[in-house]
Motif scaffolding. Structure first.
Motif, short mmCIF file in Angstrom:
data_model
loop_
_atom_site.label_atom_id
_atom_site.label_comp_id
_atom_site.label_asym_id
_atom_site.label_seq_id
_atom_site.Cartn_x
_atom_site.Cartn_y
_atom_site.Cartn_z
N ASP A 1 30.92 46.73 39.97
CA ASP A 1 30.87 45.36 39.46
C ASP A 1 30.38 44.39 40.53
N HIS B 1 27.11 42.07 40.53
CA HIS B 1 27.31 40.64 40.73
C HIS B 1 26.43 40.09 41.86
N TYR C 1 36.23 47.98 42.51
CA TYR C 1 35.35 46.90 42.04
C TYR C 1 33.92 47.11 42.52
N GLU D 1 36.66 36.77 39.22
CA GLU D 1 35.87 36.70 37.99
C GLU D 1 35.85 38.05 37.27
N ILE D 2 35.74 39.12 38.02
CA ILE D 2 35.72 40.48 37.44
C ILE D 2 37.06 40.78 36.78
N GLU D 3 38.16 40.39 37.44
CA GLU D 3 39.51 40.60 36.88
C GLU D 3 39.63 39.88 35.54
N VAL D 4 39.14 38.63 35.48
CA VAL D 4 39.22 37.84 34.23
C VAL D 4 38.39 38.52 33.13
N SER D 5 37.21 39.00 33.50
CA SER D 5 36.34 39.62 32.49
C SER D 5 36.89 40.97 32.00
N ARG D 6 37.68 41.66 32.85
CA ARG D 6 38.25 42.96 32.46
C ARG D 6 39.43 42.80 31.51
N SER D 7 40.11 41.66 31.57
CA SER D 7 41.31 41.50 30.74
C SER D 7 41.03 40.84 29.41
#
Length: 186
Positions: free
Chosen positions: A147, A151, A144, A180-186
């Motif tokens: 990212d 951020h 991460y 937040e990064i996990e949500v945006s990647r999926s």
């Protein structure tokens, strides 16, 4: 004779430096080289090198996975039914390629967001060049880094060092950003 009051005849130093005639050549070599060649040529290596015992030889063959000569005939033949069928290979659990880590420097509000295959080893590498004590605060088995740098760009002090104190606890801030990064990647 010598002008020096101490006699050098028979002294170990002069014997060591004398050139042994049979090894003398037209190359400009130091005298000690000729002496070593003379000693090497006259050494009885059979007395120095121990012959390999059968036990040592067997261990060497076993280490290389080679059957020892003469043992092929004496080994009892295994019946075909007694041989177990080959097992399927066990799935390998792949180690993560990289860990994203958060390192803090004592006495400052600075934290470093970085990436490494081994965060503990990276901490030790970084500690070498730092006057203050460093501590590994958090790490996760995923990349991460870029990212997180984007951020937290507004909080960058220099390079990979950030001052996240306006956001509260740096660990909580980084964990929330990773979510937040996990949500945006999926």
């Amino acid at each position: 004779m010598h002008d020096h009051p101490i006699s050098h005849e028979g002294h170990a130093l002069t014997r060591h430096l004398e050139v042994v005639p049979e090894f003398e050549d037209d190359l400009d070599r130091p005298a000690w080289w000729h002496k070593e060649q003379w000693i090497w040529a006259r050494t009885d290596w059979s007395k120095i090198r121990k012959p390999m015992t059968e036990e040592t030889r067997r261990r060497a063959y076993a280490r290389e996975g080679i059957p020892y000569p003469g043992d092929e005939q004496s080994a009892p033949e295994q019946p075909a039914a007694a041989i177990a069928p080959p097992q399927p290979p066990k799935p390998k659990v792949a180690a993560p390629k990289a860990y994203t880590y958060l390192i803090a420097a004592d006495g400052t509000h600075l934290v470093k967001i970085g990436i490494a295959k081994d965060p503990i080893r990276r901490l030790k590498e970084l500690q070498t060049g730092q006057p203050m004590e460093l501590h590994l605060l958090w790490s996760v088995a995923e990349n991460y880094e870029n990212d997180l740098h984007v951020h937290f760009a507004a909080y960058r002090v220099r390079g990979e060092w950030f001052d996240l104190t306006p956001l509260g606890d740096p660990i909580d801030a980084v964990k929330a950003a990773v979510g937040e990064i996990e949500v945006s990647r999926s």
